[in-house]
Every structure is written in C-alpha cells, then in structure tokens.
Design a protein around this motif. Structure first.
Motif, PDB file in Angstrom:
ATOM      1  N   GLU A 184       7.609  -4.720 -15.764  1.00  0.00           N
ATOM      2  CA  GLU A 184       8.217  -5.668 -16.294  1.00  0.00           C
ATOM      3  C   GLU A 184       9.393  -6.089 -15.919  1.00  0.00           C
ATOM      4  N   ILE A 185      11.298  -6.043 -16.210  1.00  0.00           N
ATOM      5  CA  ILE A 185      11.928  -5.921 -15.401  1.00  0.00           C
ATOM      6  C   ILE A 185      12.341  -5.377 -13.949  1.00  0.00           C
ATOM      7  N   LEU A 186      11.717  -4.276 -13.602  1.00  0.00           N
ATOM      8  CA  LEU A 186      11.377  -3.782 -12.739  1.00  0.00           C
ATOM      9  C   LEU A 186      11.094  -4.958 -11.101  1.00  0.00           C
ATOM     10  N   GLU A 187      10.071  -5.824 -11.420  1.00  0.00           N
ATOM     11  CA  GLU A 187       8.874  -6.537 -11.227  1.00  0.00           C
ATOM     12  C   GLU A 187      10.324  -7.990 -11.039  1.00  0.00           C
ATOM     13  N   HIS A 188      10.708  -8.557 -12.814  1.00  0.00           N
ATOM     14  CA  HIS A 188      11.977  -9.524 -11.969  1.00  0.00           C
ATOM     15  C   HIS A 188      13.125  -8.917 -10.803  1.00  0.00           C
ATOM     16  N   LEU A 189      13.670  -7.680 -11.381  1.00  0.00           N
ATOM     17  CA  LEU A 189      14.495  -7.629 -10.083  1.00  0.00           C
ATOM     18  C   LEU A 189      14.179  -7.233  -8.352  1.00  0.00           C
ATOM     19  N   LYS A 190      13.177  -7.159  -8.576  1.00  0.00           N
ATOM     20  CA  LYS A 190      12.112  -7.052  -7.062  1.00  0.00           C
ATOM     21  C   LYS A 190      12.763  -8.069  -6.902  1.00  0.00           C
ATOM     22  N   SER A 191      12.407  -9.221  -7.368  1.00  0.00           N
ATOM     23  CA  SER A 191      11.931 -11.078  -7.071  1.00  0.00           C
ATOM     24  C   SER A 191      13.643 -11.478  -6.900  1.00  0.00           C
ATOM     25  N   LEU A 192      14.196 -10.942  -7.653  1.00  0.00           N
ATOM     26  CA  LEU A 192      15.685 -11.365  -7.667  1.00  0.00           C
ATOM     27  C   LEU A 192      16.153 -10.671  -6.526  1.00  0.00           C
ATOM     28  N   ARG A 193      16.121  -9.553  -6.369  1.00  0.00           N
ATOM     29  CA  ARG A 193      16.340  -9.138  -5.147  1.00  0.00           C
ATOM     30  C   ARG A 193      16.133 -10.161  -3.943  1.00  0.00           C
ATOM     31  N   GLU A 194      14.676  -9.621  -3.373  1.00  0.00           N
ATOM     32  CA  GLU A 194      14.165 -10.831  -1.960  1.00  0.00           C
ATOM     33  C   GLU A 194      14.683 -12.220  -1.633  1.00  0.00           C
ATOM     34  N   THR A 195      14.830 -12.815  -3.416  1.00  0.00           N
ATOM     35  CA  THR A 195      15.940 -14.160  -3.734  1.00  0.00           C
ATOM     36  C   THR A 195      17.163 -13.887  -3.499  1.00  0.00           C
ATOM     37  N   TRP A 196      17.636 -12.950  -3.794  1.00  0.00           N
ATOM     38  CA  TRP A 196      19.190 -13.244  -3.087  1.00  0.00           C
ATOM     39  C   TRP A 196      19.358 -12.991  -1.437  1.00  0.00           C
ATOM     40  N   LEU A 197      18.582 -12.181  -1.175  1.00  0.00           N
ATOM     41  CA  LEU A 197      18.299 -12.007   0.437  1.00  0.00           C
ATOM     42  C   LEU A 197      18.067 -13.257   1.180  1.00  0.00           C
ATOM     43  N   LYS A 198      16.818 -13.639   0.898  1.00  0.00           N
ATOM     44  CA  LYS A 198      16.911 -15.085   1.505  1.00  0.00           C
ATOM     45  C   LYS A 198      17.645 -15.871   1.511  1.00  0.00           C
ATOM     46  N   ALA A 199      18.765 -15.949   0.626  1.00  0.00           N
ATOM     47  CA  ALA A 199      19.620 -17.190   0.510  1.00  0.00           C
ATOM     48  C   ALA A 199      20.885 -16.397   1.405  1.00  0.00           C
ATOM     49  N   ILE A 200      21.269 -15.607   1.551  1.00  0.00           N
ATOM     50  CA  ILE A 200      21.990 -14.516   2.849  1.00  0.00           C
ATOM     51  C   ILE A 200      21.918 -14.960   3.500  1.00  0.00           C
ATOM     52  N   ASN A 201      20.294 -14.287   4.409  1.00  0.00           N
ATOM     53  CA  ASN A 201      19.806 -14.493   5.343  1.00  0.00           C
ATOM     54  C   ASN A 201      20.092 -16.036   5.551  1.00  0.00           C
ATOM     55  N   ILE A 202      19.932 -16.935   5.090  1.00  0.00           N
ATOM     56  CA  ILE A 202      20.379 -18.893   5.101  1.00  0.00           C
ATOM     57  C   ILE A 202      21.444 -18.599   5.693  1.00  0.00           C
ATOM     58  N   ALA A 203      22.123 -18.439   4.978  1.00  0.00           N
ATOM     59  CA  ALA A 203      23.482 -18.423   5.317  1.00  0.00           C
ATOM     60  C   ALA A 203      24.284 -17.227   6.634  1.00  0.00           C
ATOM     61  N   ASN A 204      23.247 -16.263   6.716  1.00  0.00           N
ATOM     62  CA  ASN A 204      23.551 -15.839   7.996  1.00  0.00           C
ATOM     63  C   ASN A 204      23.122 -16.430   9.183  1.00  0.00           C
ATOM     64  N   ALA A 205      22.362 -17.580   9.059  1.00  0.00           N
ATOM     65  CA  ALA A 205      21.290 -18.566  10.064  1.00  0.00           C
ATOM     66  C   ALA A 205      22.972 -19.604  10.555  1.00  0.00           C
ATOM     67  N   GLU A 206      23.399 -20.061   9.478  1.00  0.00           N
ATOM     68  CA  GLU A 206      24.217 -21.287   9.362  1.00  0.00           C
ATOM     69  C   GLU A 206      25.329 -20.430  10.168  1.00  0.00           C
ATOM     70  N   LYS A 207      25.857 -19.189   9.392  1.00  0.00           N
ATOM     71  CA  LYS A 207      26.913 -18.561  10.487  1.00  0.00           C
ATOM     72  C   LYS A 207      26.894 -18.562  11.685  1.00  0.00           C
ATOM     73  N   ALA A 208      24.993 -18.034  12.563  1.00  0.00           N
ATOM     74  CA  ALA A 208      25.668 -17.597  13.312  1.00  0.00           C
ATOM     75  C   ALA A 208      25.715 -18.748  14.441  1.00  0.00           C
ATOM     76  N   LYS A 209      25.260 -20.051  13.732  1.00  0.00           N
ATOM     77  CA  LYS A 209      25.301 -21.267  14.698  1.00  0.00           C
ATOM     78  C   LYS A 209      26.792 -22.116  14.925  1.00  0.00           C
ATOM     79  N   ASN A 210      27.142 -20.905  13.422  1.00  0.00           N
ATOM     80  CA  ASN A 210      29.161 -21.416  13.743  1.00  0.00           C
ATOM     81  C   ASN A 210      29.714 -19.526  14.812  1.00  0.00           C
ATOM     82  N   GLY A 211      28.709 -19.225  15.092  1.00  0.00           N
ATOM     83  CA  GLY A 211      29.288 -17.975  15.954  1.00  0.00           C
ATOM     84  C   GLY A 211      30.247 -17.064  15.316  1.00  0.00           C
ATOM     85  N   GLU A 212      29.820 -16.321  13.743  1.00  0.00           N
ATOM     86  CA  GLU A 212      30.206 -16.302  12.742  1.00  0.00           C
ATOM     87  C   GLU A 212      29.284 -15.030  12.646  1.00  0.00           C
TER      88      GLU A 212
END
Length: 148
Positions: A103-131
């Motif tokens: 149960e906890i393993l599945e939750h952690l995998k899901s949260l990891r993917e959620t955080w990674l998606k959020a970071i990728n969205i932030a990366n896309a924003e940074k790329a737009k700004n040349g960062e």
C-alpha cells in the motif's frame, strides 16, 4: 570501484537542487520498500526491519521538511499523509505485513510521479524564460519488484 560509485553518489547529492533531492529521497524510500518486500519473502526478519526503518526515516525527513507555518491547509494534509505512511510502516514492521508495505509503496510511487510532473511543469516554465531545468526526468528506483 565501489568507492568511486559512493563518491559519485555523494557528489550528486551535494550538488543537487532541492527538487532533485526530493526525487532522490522518493527513489530511496521506494527502493527500501522493494528490498523489504524481498526480505519478507525470504523470511529475513532483520533485513525486513532494516529496510522498513530506512524508509520510515525518509518519511520523517519529508515530514520535517514541510513548512507548517506558511504551507497552510495543504501542508497539514501532506503532513497527515506522511504520518499515515509512517504509522502504517511501523505496523507493517511489527506484523511483517506485506499488504501494508505494498500500500505504502504504491502511494510513494504515485507521489513521486506527481512531484516529478510538477517539477516538469516548472521546468517548462523555466525553459520559456531561458532558465535551466530543475532536474532531469529519470527513473532511479528499480522497477523489477517481485509481485505477490
């Protein structure tokens, strides 16, 4: 060879952004639970205990890193979720309950993917700004866990 690998890992952590460290911690927690499941299957009580406690320690780090003063309701909910994970792993360790570990393993995998998606969205924003990007989109934990 092992000392070179350890030095590489140490350098990776010491130079990592907070976002990269978050993902590395999730990777570690997931790996520890996969190892705990394997140890449970082999009836290795000590190895099971060691890996569950290692994962619990990472979850405590997550809990301690939450900014409760400025995070508002979201911070409290995240804290409560991590607290649930921690207590569930304590119970899993006492009862050697693989279902709780899963149960906890599945939750952690899901949260990891959620955080990674959020970071990728932030990366896309940074790329737009040349960062520079916050982290690369990579999988670090091993996917080859054994199924029940």
């Amino acid at each position: 060879m092992n000392s070179y690998v350890n030095q590489y890992k140490k350098n990776e952590i010491e130079t990592a952004s907070p976002e990269k460290i978050l993902i590395l911690l999730y990777d570690g927690a997931i790996r520890f639970l996969i190892k705990a499941k394997s140890a449970m299957a082999e009836n290795d009580i000590q190895e099971t205990h060691n890996n569950l406690v290692a994962c619990q320690n990472i979850i405590l780090e997550f809990m301690n890193a939450i900014d409760m003063e400025n995070g508002g309701d979201l911070a409290q909910k995240l804290y409560n979720l991590y607290d649930y994970f921690y207590n569930t792993l304590v119970q899993a360790n006492m009862k050697k309950d693989v279902k709780k570990v899963n149960e906890i393993l599945e939750h952690l995998k899901s949260l990891r993917e959620t955080w990674l998606k959020a970071i990728n969205i932030a990366n896309a924003e940074k790329a737009k700004n040349g960062e520079n990007s916050l982290i690369d989109d990579e999988d670090h934990y091993e996917e080859n866990e054994e199924e029940e």
